[in-house]
Design a protein around this motif. Structure first.
Motif, PDB file in Angstrom:
ATOM      1  N   LYS A 343       8.837   7.846  -1.192  1.00  0.00           N
ATOM      2  CA  LYS A 343       9.273   6.979  -2.285  1.00  0.00           C
ATOM      3  C   LYS A 343      10.477   6.166  -1.849  1.00  0.00           C
ATOM      4  CE  LYS A 343      11.723   8.553  -5.693  1.00  0.00           C
ATOM      5  NZ  LYS A 343      12.877   7.598  -5.690  1.00  0.00           N
ATOM      6  N   ALA A 344      10.461   4.876  -2.178  1.00  0.00           N
ATOM      7  CA  ALA A 344      11.611   4.005  -1.950  1.00  0.00           C
ATOM      8  C   ALA A 344      12.585   4.136  -3.117  1.00  0.00           C
ATOM      9  CB  ALA A 344      11.158   2.563  -1.791  1.00  0.00           C
ATOM     10  N   PRO A 345      13.849   3.735  -2.937  1.00  0.00           N
ATOM     11  CA  PRO A 345      14.835   3.856  -4.020  1.00  0.00           C
ATOM     12  C   PRO A 345      14.445   3.140  -5.309  1.00  0.00           C
ATOM     13  CG  PRO A 345      15.954   3.477  -1.933  1.00  0.00           C
ATOM     14  CD  PRO A 345      14.481   3.312  -1.669  1.00  0.00           C
ATOM     15  N   ASP A 346      13.677   2.050  -5.212  1.00  0.00           N
ATOM     16  CA  ASP A 346      13.277   1.321  -6.420  1.00  0.00           C
ATOM     17  C   ASP A 346      12.057   1.920  -7.105  1.00  0.00           C
ATOM     18  OD1 ASP A 346      11.224   0.595  -4.722  1.00  0.00           O
ATOM     19  OD2 ASP A 346      11.547  -1.573  -4.894  1.00  0.00           O
ATOM     20  N   GLY A 347      11.523   3.023  -6.573  1.00  0.00           N
ATOM     21  CA  GLY A 347      10.356   3.667  -7.165  1.00  0.00           C
ATOM     22  C   GLY A 347       9.032   3.230  -6.587  1.00  0.00           C
ATOM     23  N   SER A 348       9.043   2.205  -5.728  1.00  0.00           N
ATOM     24  CA  SER A 348       7.805   1.852  -5.032  1.00  0.00           C
ATOM     25  C   SER A 348       7.474   2.934  -4.009  1.00  0.00           C
ATOM     26  CB  SER A 348       7.929   0.483  -4.361  1.00  0.00           C
ATOM     27  OG  SER A 348       8.960   0.493  -3.385  1.00  0.00           O
ATOM     28  N   ILE A 349       6.275   2.871  -3.450  1.00  0.00           N
ATOM     29  CA  ILE A 349       5.808   3.895  -2.514  1.00  0.00           C
ATOM     30  C   ILE A 349       5.600   3.257  -1.150  1.00  0.00           C
ATOM     31  CG2 ILE A 349       3.901   5.461  -1.962  1.00  0.00           C
ATOM     32  CD1 ILE A 349       3.530   5.865  -4.988  1.00  0.00           C
ATOM     33  N   LEU A 350       6.225   3.840  -0.132  1.00  0.00           N
ATOM     34  CA  LEU A 350       6.087   3.367   1.236  1.00  0.00           C
ATOM     35  C   LEU A 350       5.102   4.260   1.979  1.00  0.00           C
ATOM     36  CD1 LEU A 350       9.871   2.858   2.057  1.00  0.00           C
ATOM     37  CD2 LEU A 350       8.232   1.063   1.451  1.00  0.00           C
ATOM     38  N   PHE A 351       4.231   3.655   2.793  1.00  0.00           N
ATOM     39  CA  PHE A 351       3.324   4.467   3.592  1.00  0.00           C
ATOM     40  C   PHE A 351       3.073   3.817   4.936  1.00  0.00           C
ATOM     41  CE2 PHE A 351       0.459   1.666   1.202  1.00  0.00           C
ATOM     42  CZ  PHE A 351      -0.503   1.293   2.142  1.00  0.00           C
ATOM     43  N   LEU A 352       2.755   4.662   5.915  1.00  0.00           N
ATOM     44  CA  LEU A 352       2.488   4.224   7.286  1.00  0.00           C
ATOM     45  C   LEU A 352       1.000   4.219   7.562  1.00  0.00           C
ATOM     46  CD1 LEU A 352       5.166   6.235   9.287  1.00  0.00           C
ATOM     47  CD2 LEU A 352       5.146   3.762   8.933  1.00  0.00           C
ATOM     48  N   SER A 353       0.508   3.109   8.089  1.00  0.00           N
ATOM     49  CA  SER A 353      -0.874   3.020   8.571  1.00  0.00           C
ATOM     50  C   SER A 353      -0.859   3.076  10.088  1.00  0.00           C
ATOM     51  CB  SER A 353      -1.527   1.719   8.103  1.00  0.00           C
ATOM     52  OG  SER A 353      -2.745   1.504   8.798  1.00  0.00           O
ATOM     53  N   VAL A 354      -1.511   4.104  10.638  1.00  0.00           N
ATOM     54  CA  VAL A 354      -1.633   4.193  12.086  1.00  0.00           C
ATOM     55  C   VAL A 354      -2.591   3.137  12.609  1.00  0.00           C
ATOM     56  CG1 VAL A 354      -2.240   5.718  14.012  1.00  0.00           C
ATOM     57  CG2 VAL A 354      -1.132   6.655  11.984  1.00  0.00           C
ATOM     58  N   THR A 355      -3.582   2.776  11.802  1.00  0.00           N
ATOM     59  CA  THR A 355      -4.630   1.852  12.235  1.00  0.00           C
ATOM     60  C   THR A 355      -4.049   0.537  12.740  1.00  0.00           C
ATOM     61  OG1 THR A 355      -6.254   2.810  10.724  1.00  0.00           O
ATOM     62  CG2 THR A 355      -6.694   0.589  11.514  1.00  0.00           C
ATOM     63  N   ASP A 356      -3.136  -0.058  11.985  1.00  0.00           N
ATOM     64  CA  ASP A 356      -2.572  -1.351  12.407  1.00  0.00           C
ATOM     65  C   ASP A 356      -1.072  -1.287  12.682  1.00  0.00           C
ATOM     66  OD1 ASP A 356      -1.545  -1.187   9.859  1.00  0.00           O
ATOM     67  OD2 ASP A 356      -2.653  -2.892   9.053  1.00  0.00           O
ATOM     68  N   GLY A 357      -0.499  -0.075  12.739  1.00  0.00           N
ATOM     69  CA  GLY A 357       0.907   0.053  13.084  1.00  0.00           C
ATOM     70  C   GLY A 357       1.840  -0.643  12.122  1.00  0.00           C
ATOM     71  N   THR A 358       1.580  -0.473  10.825  1.00  0.00           N
ATOM     72  CA  THR A 358       2.363  -1.183   9.810  1.00  0.00           C
ATOM     73  C   THR A 358       2.870  -0.221   8.757  1.00  0.00           C
ATOM     74  OG1 THR A 358       1.068  -3.200  10.134  1.00  0.00           O
ATOM     75  CG2 THR A 358       2.294  -3.028   8.078  1.00  0.00           C
ATOM     76  N   LEU A 359       4.108  -0.441   8.316  1.00  0.00           N
ATOM     77  CA  LEU A 359       4.645   0.236   7.157  1.00  0.00           C
ATOM     78  C   LEU A 359       4.436  -0.679   5.948  1.00  0.00           C
ATOM     79  CD1 LEU A 359       7.996   2.159   6.860  1.00  0.00           C
ATOM     80  CD2 LEU A 359       7.276   0.575   5.074  1.00  0.00           C
ATOM     81  N   TYR A 360       3.760  -0.151   4.935  1.00  0.00           N
ATOM     82  CA  TYR A 360       3.431  -0.926   3.742  1.00  0.00           C
ATOM     83  C   TYR A 360       4.185  -0.396   2.529  1.00  0.00           C
ATOM     84  CZ  TYR A 360      -0.623  -2.934   6.176  1.00  0.00           C
ATOM     85  OH  TYR A 360      -1.455  -3.615   7.053  1.00  0.00           O
ATOM     86  N   ARG A 361       4.275  -1.261   1.500  1.00  0.00           N
ATOM     87  CA  ARG A 361       4.848  -0.884   0.218  1.00  0.00           C
ATOM     88  C   ARG A 361       3.778  -1.025  -0.861  1.00  0.00           C
ATOM     89  NH1 ARG A 361      10.108  -0.963  -1.120  1.00  0.00           N
ATOM     90  NH2 ARG A 361      10.575  -2.420   0.579  1.00  0.00           N
ATOM     91  N   LEU A 362       3.605   0.039  -1.650  1.00  0.00           N
ATOM     92  CA  LEU A 362       2.750   0.003  -2.833  1.00  0.00           C
ATOM     93  C   LEU A 362       3.648  -0.266  -4.034  1.00  0.00           C
ATOM     94  CD1 LEU A 362      -0.283   0.703  -3.696  1.00  0.00           C
ATOM     95  CD2 LEU A 362       0.610   2.952  -4.283  1.00  0.00           C
ATOM     96  N   THR A 363       3.437  -1.406  -4.697  1.00  0.00           N
ATOM     97  CA  THR A 363       4.374  -1.826  -5.730  1.00  0.00           C
ATOM     98  C   THR A 363       3.639  -2.458  -6.907  1.00  0.00           C
ATOM     99  OG1 THR A 363       6.411  -3.125  -6.076  1.00  0.00           O
ATOM    100  CG2 THR A 363       4.723  -4.107  -4.672  1.00  0.00           C
ATOM    101  N   ARG A 364       4.372  -2.841  -7.936  1.00  0.00           N
ATOM    102  CA  ARG A 364       3.789  -3.483  -9.124  1.00  0.00           C
ATOM    103  C   ARG A 364       3.555  -4.970  -8.843  1.00  0.00           C
ATOM    104  NH1 ARG A 364       1.304  -0.421 -12.883  1.00  0.00           N
ATOM    105  NH2 ARG A 364       2.636   1.242 -13.671  1.00  0.00           N
ATOM    106  N   ASP A 365       2.506  -5.523  -9.448  1.00  0.00           N
ATOM    107  CA  ASP A 365       2.272  -6.968  -9.399  1.00  0.00           C
ATOM    108  C   ASP A 365       3.419  -7.700 -10.080  1.00  0.00           C
ATOM    109  OD1 ASP A 365      -0.035  -7.083  -7.941  1.00  0.00           O
ATOM    110  OD2 ASP A 365      -1.333  -6.916  -9.690  1.00  0.00           O
TER     111      ASP A 365
END
Length: 365
Positions: A343-365
């Protein structure tokens, strides 16, 4: 709950995992944060918004102000098979102590094993200082499989570390070995006196729970209870609610079978061994685990999120006491081989994809 009723509930729970809709929830979007990572493994979120990411090959990356750089001063890391630089967790008091906790595979006599170290991040964030090894699993193990490993700081300041069986199945039931256990130590590496096997003859005093196969996800709920996700064999991946001194059964009981198709151990249940809160069949290869406690997604409070390395989605799990059910599969082009999730401080969710070597954020529209 009686054993019979509990087993029925578990069977129903497992069945739910095969027919869940897989898609991106309405009103949610995924955006890239850090790209160009090489087999990323763990995420550390710093109070100032900077991010630390471990790469299994033995590199620690810092992302701040839109730029990616290396952090020097790592311990010696054994990079082989599934081993390497694994998890990273900033201390709760990082803002004043600048302390980080790292897990990694370390060279040992006869092979390598999971280790835990602490260090201070330098004021300019370019290197680790005052590196100290707090724990090494014993004895050493050959082979390159099943290191675990997550490190979680409990509310009382002690540290939980998950350790795999290193491919040596019977060792998970041997209290004189750290294989296949969750261990608990203090921030200086000493054994807390209230550990369940402290002072017991023939047992490693660091062990908190045992009978695990390869736990690669761990997180605390709002009550400070530790939950872990662990790989089964062919079927039988599990989410477990960890209790002090408990035996989680591997390899005596399992809901999976060996890769050859042969039966594992004695079946799915045995007196004195814990049942999983949830299991998957077929296996999803679960990795990082987050118990969500944030403001951005109020409907998800207390839900568990687990990344799937095999089926490329994030599992959202609803908890009911000591059992759980997979309620949703969050799946998109970005959710390939999800390794860690925080979890990020703002409540969004961070996750790592091994497939493309990217850290992503799951957030609200």
């Amino acid at each position: 709950m009686s054993a019979a009723v509990r087993l029925i509930a578990l069977a129903l729970c497992s069945a739910c995992t095969t027919g869940v809709d897989a898609d991106l929830p309405s009103g949610v979007r995924i955006e890239p944060v850090v790209e160009g990572l090489d087999e990323p493994w763990g995420i550390g979120v710093l109070p100032n918004g900077a991010l630390l990411v471990t790469e299994r090959a033995g590199r620690l990356r810092l992302f701040r102000d839109g730029a990616l750089s290396d952090v020097a001063g790592l311990p010696e890391v054994a990079v082989a098979g599934q081993g390497g630089l694994l998890d990273i967790t900033p201390a709760r008091d990082f803002a004043t102590s600048r302390t980080l906790f790292l897990t990694y595979a370390t060279p040992q006599s006869g092979g390598s094993g999971t280790a835990l170290a602490s260090a201070r991040l330098s004021a300019d964030a370019t290197r680790l200082e005052a590196l100290r090894v707090l724990f090494e699993m014993a004895p050493g193990s050959s082979g390159g499989r099943h290191f675990g490993s997550r490190v979680v700081e409990a509310p009382d300041g002690t540290l939980f570390v998950t350790i795999g069986d290193r491919g040596d199945r019977p060792s998970s039931q041997d209290l004189d070995r750290h294989n296949g256990s969750v261990i608990r130590v203090t921030r200086d590496g000493s054994v807390p006196p209230d550990n369940p096997f402290a002072g017991s003859a023939g047992a490693r005093p660091e062990i908190w729970s045992y009978g695990h196969r390869n736990p690669q996800g761990a997180g605390l709920d709002a009550n400070g209870t530790l939950w872990i996700s662990e790989h089964g064999a062919r079927g039988g991946d599990e989410v477990n609610r960890i209790e002090k001194g408990a035996n989680y059964g591997w390899p005596v009981i399992s809901y999976g079978v060996h890769y050859s198709g042969a039966r594992i151990g004695e079946g799915t249940a045995k007196e004195g061994m814990e049942q999983p809160a949830l299991y998957w069949d077929p296996s999803i290869a679960p990795s990082g685990l987050l118990v969500y406690q944030g403001e951005m997604f109020p409907d998800w409070q207390g839900d568990i999120f687990v990344g799937s390395l095999k089926f490329d989605y994030i599992s959202r799990i609803e908890v009911d006491g000591d059992t759980a059910r997979e309620a949703e599969q969050i799946e998109a082009a970005e959710t390939g081989r999800v390794r860690d999730i925080v979890k990020a401080p703002d409540g969004s969710i961070l996750f790592l994809s091994v497939t493309d070597g990217t850290l992503y954020r799951l957030t609200r529209d």
